[in-house]
Design a protein around this motif. Structure first.
Motif, PDB file in Angstrom:
ATOM      1  N   SER A   1       0.813  -1.210   0.000  1.00 59.83           N
ATOM      2  CA  SER A   1       0.000   0.000   0.000  1.00 59.83           C
ATOM      3  C   SER A   1       0.852   1.268   0.000  1.00 59.83           C
ATOM      4  CB  SER A   1      -0.933   0.007   1.216  1.00 59.83           C
ATOM      5  OG  SER A   1      -0.194   0.179   2.398  1.00 59.83           O
ATOM      6  N   ARG A   2       2.157   1.117   0.063  1.00 59.55           N
ATOM      7  CA  ARG A   2       3.005   2.301   0.022  1.00 59.55           C
ATOM      8  C   ARG A   2       4.293   1.977  -0.738  1.00 59.55           C
ATOM      9  NH1 ARG A   2       5.359   4.381   4.551  1.00 59.55           N
ATOM     10  NH2 ARG A   2       3.442   5.528   4.740  1.00 59.55           N
ATOM     11  N   PRO A   3       4.779   2.906  -1.539  1.00 55.70           N
ATOM     12  CA  PRO A   3       6.001   2.667  -2.307  1.00 55.70           C
ATOM     13  C   PRO A   3       7.222   2.825  -1.411  1.00 55.70           C
ATOM     14  CG  PRO A   3       5.129   4.833  -2.813  1.00 55.70           C
ATOM     15  CD  PRO A   3       4.225   4.234  -1.780  1.00 55.70           C
TER      16      PRO A   3
ATOM     17  N   TRP B   1       2.632   5.846  -6.121  1.00 53.12           N
ATOM     18  CA  TRP B   1       3.404   6.934  -5.534  1.00 53.12           C
ATOM     19  C   TRP B   1       2.652   8.258  -5.608  1.00 53.12           C
ATOM     20  CZ3 TRP B   1       4.532  10.639  -9.164  1.00 53.12           C
ATOM     21  CH2 TRP B   1       4.439  10.235 -10.505  1.00 53.12           C
ATOM     22  N   GLN B   2       1.625   8.367  -6.467  1.00 56.64           N
ATOM     23  CA  GLN B   2       0.852   9.606  -6.508  1.00 56.64           C
ATOM     24  C   GLN B   2       0.162   9.868  -5.172  1.00 56.64           C
ATOM     25  OE1 GLN B   2      -1.926   9.728  -9.742  1.00 56.64           O
ATOM     26  NE2 GLN B   2      -0.355   9.407 -11.312  1.00 56.64           N
ATOM     27  N   GLU B   3      -0.511   8.837  -4.671  1.00 58.04           N
ATOM     28  CA  GLU B   3      -1.211   8.990  -3.401  1.00 58.04           C
ATOM     29  C   GLU B   3      -0.221   9.260  -2.271  1.00 58.04           C
ATOM     30  OE1 GLU B   3      -4.961   8.388  -2.629  1.00 58.04           O
ATOM     31  OE2 GLU B   3      -4.669   9.357  -4.559  1.00 58.04           O
ATOM     32  N   GLU B   4       0.907   8.569  -2.321  1.00 59.91           N
ATOM     33  CA  GLU B   4       1.920   8.768  -1.294  1.00 59.91           C
ATOM     34  C   GLU B   4       2.439  10.201  -1.329  1.00 59.91           C
ATOM     35  OE1 GLU B   4       2.550   6.797   1.002  1.00 59.91           O
ATOM     36  OE2 GLU B   4       4.288   7.742   1.937  1.00 59.91           O
TER      37      GLU B   4
ATOM     38  N   ARG C   1       0.757  12.784  -2.317  1.00 62.79           N
ATOM     39  CA  ARG C   1      -0.280  13.641  -1.771  1.00 62.79           C
ATOM     40  C   ARG C   1      -0.297  13.585  -0.247  1.00 62.79           C
ATOM     41  NH1 ARG C   1      -5.409  14.340  -5.183  1.00 62.79           N
ATOM     42  NH2 ARG C   1      -5.430  12.086  -5.236  1.00 62.79           N
ATOM     43  N   ARG C   2      -0.045  12.381   0.291  1.00 66.95           N
ATOM     44  CA  ARG C   2      -0.043  12.240   1.746  1.00 66.95           C
ATOM     45  C   ARG C   2       1.040  13.099   2.387  1.00 66.95           C
ATOM     46  NH1 ARG C   2      -2.194   7.165   2.041  1.00 66.95           N
ATOM     47  NH2 ARG C   2      -0.390   6.206   1.078  1.00 66.95           N
ATOM     48  N   THR C   3       2.181  13.198   1.728  1.00 67.22           N
ATOM     49  CA  THR C   3       3.264  13.988   2.300  1.00 67.22           C
ATOM     50  C   THR C   3       3.111  15.465   1.977  1.00 67.22           C
ATOM     51  OG1 THR C   3       4.617  13.445   0.367  1.00 67.22           O
ATOM     52  CG2 THR C   3       4.943  12.104   2.313  1.00 67.22           C
ATOM     53  N   GLY C   4       2.106  15.802   1.189  1.00 64.72           N
ATOM     54  CA  GLY C   4       1.830  17.200   0.933  1.00 64.72           C
ATOM     55  C   GLY C   4       2.582  17.797  -0.240  1.00 64.72           C
ATOM     56  N   LEU C   5       3.428  16.998  -0.880  1.00 63.70           N
ATOM     57  CA  LEU C   5       4.171  17.506  -2.026  1.00 63.70           C
ATOM     58  C   LEU C   5       3.400  17.213  -3.310  1.00 63.70           C
ATOM     59  CD1 LEU C   5       6.320  17.204   0.259  1.00 63.70           C
ATOM     60  CD2 LEU C   5       7.961  16.661  -1.535  1.00 63.70           C
ATOM     61  N   ASP C   6       3.684  17.997  -4.356  1.00 64.71           N
ATOM     62  CA  ASP C   6       3.089  17.631  -5.638  1.00 64.71           C
ATOM     63  C   ASP C   6       3.922  16.478  -6.208  1.00 64.71           C
ATOM     64  OD1 ASP C   6       4.477  18.831  -8.474  1.00 64.71           O
ATOM     65  OD2 ASP C   6       5.268  19.583  -6.563  1.00 64.71           O
ATOM     66  N   PRO C   7       3.273  15.625  -6.988  1.00 62.68           N
ATOM     67  CA  PRO C   7       3.896  14.367  -7.412  1.00 62.68           C
ATOM     68  C   PRO C   7       5.284  14.513  -8.030  1.00 62.68           C
ATOM     69  CG  PRO C   7       1.590  14.378  -8.002  1.00 62.68           C
ATOM     70  CD  PRO C   7       1.883  15.727  -7.431  1.00 62.68           C
ATOM     71  N   GLU C   8       5.483  15.545  -8.810  1.00 63.12           N
ATOM     72  CA  GLU C   8       6.780  15.685  -9.483  1.00 63.12           C
ATOM     73  C   GLU C   8       7.899  15.977  -8.480  1.00 63.12           C
ATOM     74  OE1 GLU C   8       8.502  14.535 -12.419  1.00 63.12           O
ATOM     75  OE2 GLU C   8       6.327  14.737 -12.563  1.00 63.12           O
ATOM     76  N   ARG C   9       7.577  16.869  -7.557  1.00 64.62           N
ATOM     77  CA  ARG C   9       8.543  17.213  -6.529  1.00 64.62           C
ATOM     78  C   ARG C   9       8.836  16.021  -5.623  1.00 64.62           C
ATOM     79  NH1 ARG C   9      10.418  22.242  -5.921  1.00 64.62           N
ATOM     80  NH2 ARG C   9       9.158  23.646  -7.170  1.00 64.62           N
TER      81      ARG C   9
ATOM     82  N   ASP D   1      12.512  15.152  -5.123  1.00 55.92           N
ATOM     83  CA  ASP D   1      13.128  15.586  -3.871  1.00 55.92           C
ATOM     84  C   ASP D   1      13.002  14.573  -2.745  1.00 55.92           C
ATOM     85  OD1 ASP D   1      13.634  17.842  -5.278  1.00 55.92           O
ATOM     86  OD2 ASP D   1      12.042  19.044  -4.370  1.00 55.92           O
ATOM     87  N   TYR D   2      11.935  13.780  -2.771  1.00 50.55           N
ATOM     88  CA  TYR D   2      11.710  12.875  -1.649  1.00 50.55           C
ATOM     89  C   TYR D   2      12.338  11.507  -1.907  1.00 50.55           C
ATOM     90  CZ  TYR D   2       9.208  10.499   2.123  1.00 50.55           C
ATOM     91  OH  TYR D   2       8.901   9.775   3.243  1.00 50.55           O
ATOM     92  N   MET D   3      11.916  10.852  -2.994  1.00 46.45           N
ATOM     93  CA  MET D   3      12.402   9.503  -3.253  1.00 46.45           C
ATOM     94  C   MET D   3      13.719   9.522  -4.018  1.00 46.45           C
ATOM     95  SD  MET D   3      11.027   6.843  -2.034  1.00 46.45           S
ATOM     96  CE  MET D   3      11.572   5.126  -1.974  1.00 46.45           C
ATOM     97  N   GLY D   4      13.876  10.506  -4.914  1.00 45.34           N
ATOM     98  CA  GLY D   4      15.040  10.558  -5.792  1.00 45.34           C
ATOM     99  C   GLY D   4      16.376  10.447  -5.082  1.00 45.34           C
ATOM    100  N   PRO D   5      16.647  11.310  -4.112  1.00 44.65           N
ATOM    101  CA  PRO D   5      17.961  11.284  -3.466  1.00 44.65           C
ATOM    102  C   PRO D   5      18.309   9.918  -2.890  1.00 44.65           C
ATOM    103  CG  PRO D   5      16.749  13.241  -2.823  1.00 44.65           C
ATOM    104  CD  PRO D   5      15.800  12.407  -3.632  1.00 44.65           C
TER     105      PRO D   5
END
Lengths: 248, 248
Positions: free
Chosen positions: A123-125, B173-176, B178-186, B190-194
């Motif tokens: 349910s989470r990536p 990852w779209q929903e995830e 949104r949960r963290t409050g960031l827009d999907p591209e960011r 910024d979140y998963m990329g690094p």
DNA sequence: TCCATTTGCGTACTACGTACCTGAAATGGA
DNA sequence: TCCATTTCAGGTACGTAGTACGCAAATGGA
């Protein structure tokens, strides 16, 4: 020190044991995670609240935030801790089928030991180190049979899909039963049973009826059923590999 | 009138339009469900609260409980409403491969239109009428090629597993984000990329690296990727069917 | 000894699901 | 037409969640 919240938990290592001034941490990130896992195992994922973890540790709820940035990150840590229990050989043995059967069995064991694991995982990536380790072993099992990386990834994905889905089918209703407050046996008989019986008796879905009433698979033990589905997937993979055009 | 809560929502029909004395319902179960779906589509599943639904309907939160017993039941209703959008022929066409490709595409379309659908569907054991309808069509596509009911159920399950997992991979990852409050591209950058970059550069998981860096699949459009995986599954099914022993 | 630094954790704020209750509204019978 | 009866609308309130904030306690270096 910047408070870089918006990044993966795996990029925010636990505060190290420094030798500077200041009070010493009384707990650790792993200790918090281990407590959360114990609670989830015993009482379900819903029981894992910050207050409850803190209570079990004998501390206050806010203290946990010294070790874990957000509650969601704790879920990632729980997944990784549970996956760390999946013991695997250092590398593939050369018999890909045996390797993947071993892998699937170990993942299933972890999934049954921690009934919340697969639901959380799918349910989470998340990409914790132990998930990567397990995934790498699956990829490794497919390597060396002459597959290119796209086929390796595809087949490993197929296997993952089966393993996760099968485990969820096996235990999914347990967590649902707990959520409604009934014990699993009662839930099956009193909650879901009457509706299924009504659907069957309506005759509106004849093939669904046959899959419920005539299936021999339904009378196998869960482990046999898992194994049968796994063999089906591995047979399919073997058939596809045999049918692949030879690569230069 | 007994208040039989602990049973499936599908066994508790909406209060009927009677002709006795008393006030008439101002809303309907479907209206509530439709509003919940609209909110979830626009702002994610977390935004679906009783207060929010009621606000959108222009009423008070407690009024909703005249139409839905519990919030969890509302989720079942949302799943069923979304699945009702999956339009299918009345019966199989005789070309099982075409039928299943059609089915998979329609389910994927519904899953993309309602990004919360697959996550919800795979996280709770639900059996609404429209899910049964879609499942029955899949079973029907496998019927008539000489398979017994266990094989039909097994293959249909394999297909379901793929379709759900693939859709989840596509939008999970779209929903995830949104949960963290960031827009999907960011979020991706910024979140998963690094973290992914760090894992790749560590070189600890060489096959994972290759699947990230060398994969040609990663450069396909999502639809092409879905189609490619689907073809792989259908190829596997075809290969297995061909290898099945002839039944008497 | 004293202070900069870091932890422990109580308080408090917002938001959730929903139990309970009051009053308004709508209807059939008189 | 009017009222008794039944049903719905929705406000209030309770318990519990995550967590922002801030201060007291502890610690090691100067």
């Amino acid at each position: 020190m910047a408070d870089e919240k918006p990044t993966s938990i795996w990029m925010q290592p636990e505060r190290q044991e420094r030798s500077g001034p200041g009070r010493r941490p009384g707990y650790s990130r792993e200790q918090v995670t281990r407590t959360a896992v114990r609670i989830a195992d015993a009482e379900g994922l819903d029981a894992v609240t910050m207050r409850r973890i803190a209570c079990d540790l004998g501390t206050g709820a806010m203290s946990l935030y010294r070790y874990v940035p957000r509650r969601d990150d704790l879920f990632d840590l729980m997944i990784d801790l549970a996956m760390s229990e999946v013991e695997l050989p250092d590398g593939p043995s050369g018999d890909w089928r045996a390797d993947l059967t071993l892998l699937a069995g170990r993942v299933r064991a972890a999934g049954l030991r921690h009934p919340w694991l697969i639901a959380l995982l799918t349910s989470r990536p998340t990409l914790g180190p132990n998930l990567l380790r397990v995934h790498e072993f699956a990829l490794g099992a497919f390597e060396g049979i002459g597959l290119d990386i796209d086929d390796i990834t595809g087949f490993a994905g197929m296997l993952d899909d089966y393993v996760h889905s099968a485990i969820r089918r096996e235990i999914g209703w347990q967590e649902e039963a707990r959520r409604t407050g009934l014990d699993p046996e009662r839930w099956k008989r009193d909650y879901m049973g009457p509706y299924v019986r009504q659907v069957v008796e309506s005759g509106a879905f004849p093939l669904f009826n046959r899959s419920v009433l005539e299936s021999r698979t339904a009378h196998l033990t869960p482990e046999e059923r898992f194994r049968q589905g796994l063999d089906r997937i591995l047979d399919a993979v073997a058939a596809l590999i045999a049918a692949l055009p030879a690569r230069p």
